[in-house]
Motif scaffolding. Structure first.
Motif, PDB file in Angstrom:
ATOM      1  N   LEU A 273      30.931 -49.954  17.654  1.00 28.33           N
ATOM      2  CA  LEU A 273      30.919 -50.153  19.109  1.00 28.33           C
ATOM      3  C   LEU A 273      29.667 -50.914  19.501  1.00 28.33           C
ATOM      4  CD1 LEU A 273      31.869 -49.529  22.056  1.00 28.33           C
ATOM      5  CD2 LEU A 273      30.509 -47.437  21.911  1.00 28.33           C
ATOM      6  N   LEU A 274      29.858 -51.928  20.344  1.00 24.87           N
ATOM      7  CA  LEU A 274      28.740 -52.697  20.900  1.00 24.87           C
ATOM      8  C   LEU A 274      28.795 -52.555  22.417  1.00 24.87           C
ATOM      9  CD1 LEU A 274      26.389 -54.668  20.391  1.00 24.87           C
ATOM     10  CD2 LEU A 274      28.024 -56.538  20.545  1.00 24.87           C
ATOM     11  N   HIS A 275      27.850 -51.794  22.972  1.00 24.10           N
ATOM     12  CA  HIS A 275      27.834 -51.541  24.416  1.00 24.10           C
ATOM     13  C   HIS A 275      26.605 -52.235  25.003  1.00 24.10           C
ATOM     14  CE1 HIS A 275      27.622 -49.634  28.306  1.00 24.10           C
ATOM     15  NE2 HIS A 275      28.718 -48.940  28.082  1.00 24.10           N
ATOM     16  N   VAL A 276      26.798 -53.486  25.420  1.00 26.72           N
ATOM     17  CA  VAL A 276      25.704 -54.283  25.984  1.00 26.72           C
ATOM     18  C   VAL A 276      26.244 -55.047  27.186  1.00 26.72           C
ATOM     19  CG1 VAL A 276      23.909 -55.990  25.551  1.00 26.72           C
ATOM     20  CG2 VAL A 276      24.734 -54.561  23.665  1.00 26.72           C
ATOM     21  N   PRO A 277      25.768 -54.772  28.399  1.00 25.54           N
ATOM     22  CA  PRO A 277      26.192 -55.565  29.557  1.00 25.54           C
ATOM     23  C   PRO A 277      25.733 -57.010  29.412  1.00 25.54           C
ATOM     24  CG  PRO A 277      25.117 -53.509  30.229  1.00 25.54           C
ATOM     25  CD  PRO A 277      24.868 -53.672  28.768  1.00 25.54           C
TER      26      PRO A 277
ATOM     27  N   GLY B  24      18.208 -54.256   8.250  1.00 21.78           N
ATOM     28  CA  GLY B  24      18.664 -53.491   7.098  1.00 21.78           C
ATOM     29  C   GLY B  24      18.765 -52.001   7.321  1.00 21.78           C
ATOM     30  N   ALA B  25      18.630 -51.543   8.567  1.00 21.15           N
ATOM     31  CA  ALA B  25      18.672 -50.105   8.842  1.00 21.15           C
ATOM     32  C   ALA B  25      20.087 -49.564   8.687  1.00 21.15           C
ATOM     33  CB  ALA B  25      18.138 -49.818  10.245  1.00 21.15           C
ATOM     34  N   ARG B  26      20.181 -48.269   8.412  1.00 22.18           N
ATOM     35  CA  ARG B  26      21.462 -47.561   8.306  1.00 22.18           C
ATOM     36  C   ARG B  26      21.440 -46.424   9.320  1.00 22.18           C
ATOM     37  NH1 ARG B  26      21.990 -51.569   6.167  1.00 22.18           N
ATOM     38  NH2 ARG B  26      22.840 -52.087   4.105  1.00 22.18           N
ATOM     39  N   ILE B  27      22.261 -46.578  10.358  1.00 27.69           N
ATOM     40  CA  ILE B  27      22.312 -45.604  11.456  1.00 27.69           C
ATOM     41  C   ILE B  27      23.777 -45.251  11.663  1.00 27.69           C
ATOM     42  CG2 ILE B  27      21.699 -45.154  13.861  1.00 27.69           C
ATOM     43  CD1 ILE B  27      19.634 -47.457  13.579  1.00 27.69           C
ATOM     44  N   PRO B  28      24.256 -44.164  11.077  1.00 32.43           N
ATOM     45  CA  PRO B  28      25.697 -43.912  11.083  1.00 32.43           C
ATOM     46  C   PRO B  28      26.290 -43.605  12.442  1.00 32.43           C
ATOM     47  CG  PRO B  28      24.499 -42.072  10.103  1.00 32.43           C
ATOM     48  CD  PRO B  28      23.509 -43.161  10.298  1.00 32.43           C
ATOM     49  N   HIS B  29      25.513 -43.113  13.390  1.00 35.41           N
ATOM     50  CA  HIS B  29      26.094 -42.776  14.684  1.00 35.41           C
ATOM     51  C   HIS B  29      25.589 -43.738  15.755  1.00 35.41           C
ATOM     52  CE1 HIS B  29      26.957 -39.659  18.060  1.00 35.41           C
ATOM     53  NE2 HIS B  29      27.967 -40.501  17.893  1.00 35.41           N
ATOM     54  N   GLN B  30      24.548 -43.382  16.496  1.00 36.12           N
ATOM     55  CA  GLN B  30      24.126 -44.197  17.634  1.00 36.12           C
ATOM     56  C   GLN B  30      22.730 -44.775  17.452  1.00 36.12           C
ATOM     57  OE1 GLN B  30      24.172 -42.307  21.447  1.00 36.12           O
ATOM     58  NE2 GLN B  30      26.374 -42.423  21.701  1.00 36.12           N
TER      59      GLN B  30
ATOM     60  N   SER C 161      21.612 -57.452   9.359  1.00 36.78           N
ATOM     61  CA  SER C 161      22.048 -56.795   8.124  1.00 36.78           C
ATOM     62  C   SER C 161      22.024 -55.272   8.240  1.00 36.78           C
ATOM     63  CB  SER C 161      21.180 -57.246   6.936  1.00 36.78           C
ATOM     64  OG  SER C 161      21.217 -58.653   6.784  1.00 36.78           O
ATOM     65  N   CYS C 162      22.324 -54.774   9.418  1.00 32.68           N
ATOM     66  CA  CYS C 162      22.340 -53.336   9.653  1.00 32.68           C
ATOM     67  C   CYS C 162      23.773 -52.802   9.589  1.00 32.68           C
ATOM     68  CB  CYS C 162      21.754 -52.997  11.024  1.00 32.68           C
ATOM     69  SG  CYS C 162      19.990 -53.348  11.194  1.00 32.68           S
ATOM     70  N   VAL C 163      23.879 -51.512   9.354  1.00 35.88           N
ATOM     71  CA  VAL C 163      25.154 -50.801   9.479  1.00 35.88           C
ATOM     72  C   VAL C 163      24.930 -49.714  10.525  1.00 35.88           C
ATOM     73  CG1 VAL C 163      26.895 -49.397   8.344  1.00 35.88           C
ATOM     74  CG2 VAL C 163      25.813 -51.277   7.101  1.00 35.88           C
ATOM     75  N   ILE C 164      25.575 -49.887  11.678  1.00 32.14           N
ATOM     76  CA  ILE C 164      25.324 -49.019  12.835  1.00 32.14           C
ATOM     77  C   ILE C 164      26.660 -48.563  13.398  1.00 32.14           C
ATOM     78  CG2 ILE C 164      24.293 -48.885  15.137  1.00 32.14           C
ATOM     79  CD1 ILE C 164      22.402 -51.145  14.298  1.00 32.14           C
ATOM     80  N   GLY C 165      26.730 -47.291  13.729  1.00 35.88           N
ATOM     81  CA  GLY C 165      27.952 -46.805  14.362  1.00 35.88           C
ATOM     82  C   GLY C 165      28.133 -47.397  15.747  1.00 35.88           C
ATOM     83  N   GLU C 166      27.185 -47.126  16.634  1.00 34.50           N
ATOM     84  CA  GLU C 166      27.261 -47.603  18.011  1.00 34.50           C
ATOM     85  C   GLU C 166      25.898 -48.126  18.439  1.00 34.50           C
ATOM     86  OE1 GLU C 166      28.573 -44.349  20.385  1.00 34.50           O
ATOM     87  OE2 GLU C 166      30.441 -44.061  19.284  1.00 34.50           O
ATOM     88  N   LEU C 167      25.883 -49.298  19.052  1.00 39.49           N
ATOM     89  CA  LEU C 167      24.668 -49.865  19.622  1.00 39.49           C
ATOM     90  C   LEU C 167      24.799 -49.845  21.133  1.00 39.49           C
ATOM     91  CD1 LEU C 167      21.978 -51.321  19.683  1.00 39.49           C
ATOM     92  CD2 LEU C 167      23.175 -53.467  19.202  1.00 39.49           C
ATOM     93  N   TRP C 168      23.925 -49.083  21.788  1.00 33.74           N
ATOM     94  CA  TRP C 168      23.967 -48.932  23.244  1.00 33.74           C
ATOM     95  C   TRP C 168      22.729 -49.562  23.865  1.00 33.74           C
ATOM     96  CZ3 TRP C 168      27.451 -45.790  26.298  1.00 33.74           C
ATOM     97  CH2 TRP C 168      28.505 -45.229  25.554  1.00 33.74           C
ATOM     98  N   LEU C 169      22.978 -50.467  24.815  1.00 32.46           N
ATOM     99  CA  LEU C 169      21.914 -51.025  25.657  1.00 32.46           C
ATOM    100  C   LEU C 169      22.323 -50.898  27.120  1.00 32.46           C
ATOM    101  CD1 LEU C 169      20.850 -54.084  23.512  1.00 32.46           C
ATOM    102  CD2 LEU C 169      19.240 -52.490  24.547  1.00 32.46           C
TER     103      LEU C 169
END
Length: 501
Positions: A311-315, A258-264, A284-292
């Motif tokens: 954006l979903l950046h996960v190898p 449920g977190a709200r993270i507008p950028h990264q 149930s989150c709203v996230i700009g970009e998820l980087w792993l």
């Protein structure tokens, strides 16, 4: 009221307070406040003296009063419950015998950096400026639930909680460390700007659920230890910009539901481990970009259900053996890889076959302009769906797959047409069908006759003039039926290509 029986050390503090001057009892800059229990009376200050100064200390005209104290041993409990302090408080490199109680207090600012405390009780505290706990060592809990801090919170390099003793005779090695009380409680807190916790080490849960941050949460290089429990509990956390956690080491669940993270949400180079349970829950989150990016393979499960990302950046190698992706929406995937490297992830879904997950992946490839990869995903979806059907339906699916790739491989249909054309031409060349009206029939051409059978809506005059018998008649029926199917598949494939262009 300030006590009358002040020691020389306390007199120094009293005299410096009205002018806001600093008092430093340290003998050397590198001494350790953890040794403060052995400091003598020459650097010992009673907590009641500090309280009296902060609540009703003398103020000198033309000066800004304030408490600036370093290297002191503070005895007793500094109790400012519901108090209002109009002066800055700066207690660095101090050793507190008891945990300060600031519950409900109102402060200008509070600095406890580099100090050693058995705990800190400051629920619902109000701080007009910043709260600094950088490099503190707190063996108990830091309670800041419901706090309202207009500036930033600094926890850089802080050490919270006590690591379990592996040599303790009564310790169960399999007992979860998270059974203890939370090491840090910032739940339902309001922070005007940032929470900086670079290099934080916490033994016990870090609780941020329901917190609201105007800026970013920075957990770069942090270590959160709660094996078997929740290391970071941040449900419904709301940040203004980013949640940075590069090189984070989390031993226990990271819960961002449920977190709200507008950028990264930046977990690059992180190591998430919770064997047998969820290592990352960001449903149930709203996230700009998820980087792993370049993160270690996750140990445990990942839950991203119903979350929305740009954006979903996960190898692929970072994903664990089990995932929960039902309802996950994203617009762009990175790094851009062939579909064959992304598809195995969808087979790790705990709920089994999810059509939406394939549709979402195909949409991401179409957004990137890779229509070939999108078709590969759609084909994989139909093949996966085939396993859920009845036996006759599976047989028909295998037939569609082998012949035309469910319509996503139209050139395969052209190959089948060519094979059937050659087969029919050879067969009818060896055994000519008899003419229905010999006097009016044109000369027989086995190649054109086979084309007439295979191609619908095309009439070369051969099919209506000749009629095979026996097995050749059944061959003509087969050619007509397959011709309709394959020609329709080719037309559909060409139509899709033209529509994409």
């Amino acid at each position: 009221m300030i006590p009358a029986d002040l020691t020389p050390a306390e007199c120094r503090v009293r005299d410096a307070f009205p002018r806001g001057e600093g008092v430093d009892f340290r003998e050397s800059p590198d001494e350790d406040p953890a040794d403060g229990a052995s400091w003598g009376p020459e650097r010992t200050v009673r907590a009641e003296v500090l309280r009296a100064l902060l609540i009703g200390g003398a103020v000198q005209d033309g000066e800004i009063a304030g408490l600036r104290l370093s290297g002191a041993r503070v005895t007793g409990r500094l109790d400012l419950t519901y108090g209002t302090v109009d002066h800055p408080v700066r207690l660095r490199f101090c050793h507190f015998e008891q945990d300060p109680n600031l519950y409900g207090a109102r402060l200008r600012n509070l600095v406890l950096s580099d100090s050693v405390l058995p705990g800190l009780t400051a629920g619902t505290v109000r701080v007009e400026g910043v709260l600094r706990l950088s490099c503190c060592r707190v063996t108990g809990q830091v309670r800041l639930q419901g706090a309202k801090i207009s500036g930033a919170v600094f926890l850089n390099g802080a050490r919270l909680g006590v690591p379990p003793d592996p040599d303790a005779p009564d310790r169960d090695p399999g007992a979860p460390e998270a059974a203890a009380e939370p090491a840090l409680q910032l739940n339902h807190a309001e922070v005007g700007t940032d929470v900086w916790a670079v290099g934080l080490v916490a033994h016990g849960q870090v609780r941020l659920n329901g917190a609201t941050l105007g800026g970013q949460l920075n957990l770069d290089d942090a270590e959160l230890h709660a094996p078997g429990g929740t290391a970071l509990h941040a449900e419904t956390l709301s940040v203004g910009t980013d949640l940075r956690a590069m090189r984070l080491r989390a031993y226990g669940r990271v819960n961002l539901s449920g977190a709200r993270i507008p950028h990264q949400l930046n977990l690059a180079y992180a190591r998430l481990s919770n064997p047998g349970g969820p290592a990352l829950r960001a449903s149930s989150c709203v996230i700009g970009e998820l980087w792993l990016r370049e993160a270690a393979p996750i140990v445990g499960t990942v839950n991203l259900r119903r979350s929305q990302l740009d954006l979903l950046h996960v190898p692929p190698e970072t994903w664990p053996g089990q995932v929960r992706l039902d309802g996950l929406g994203y617009r762009t995937l990175a790094p851009h890889l062939p579909a064959e490297l992304r598809l195995p992830l969808l087979e790790r879904e705990e709920s089994g076959y999810l059509p939406y997950a394939y549709e979402q992946l195909a949409a991401a490839y179409r957004t990137a302009g890779d229509d070939a990869a999108a078709r590969t995903v759609q084909l994989a979806k139909l093949r996966r769906h085939r396993g859920t059907l009845s036996r006759p339906a599976r047989f028909w699916g295998h037939l569609q797959d082998a012949t035309v790739g469910y319509g996503f491989r139209p050139m395969r249909a052209a190959g089948w047409l060519l094979l059937l054309l050659c087969t029919g031409a050879v067969a009818f060349a060896l055994h000519h069908p008899h003419a229905l009206k010999p006097a009016e029939a044109p000369g027989f051409n086995p190649l054109v006759y086979t084309l007439d059978l295979l191609l619908p809506l095309v009439d070369f005059g051969q099919e209506t003039a000749f009629a095979p018998r026996g097995g050749y008649q059944w061959l003509s029926y087969l050619l007509v039926a397959t011709g309709w199917i394959l020609a329709t598949t080719i037309a559909a494939g060409v139509t899709r290509s033209l529509n994409r262009q």
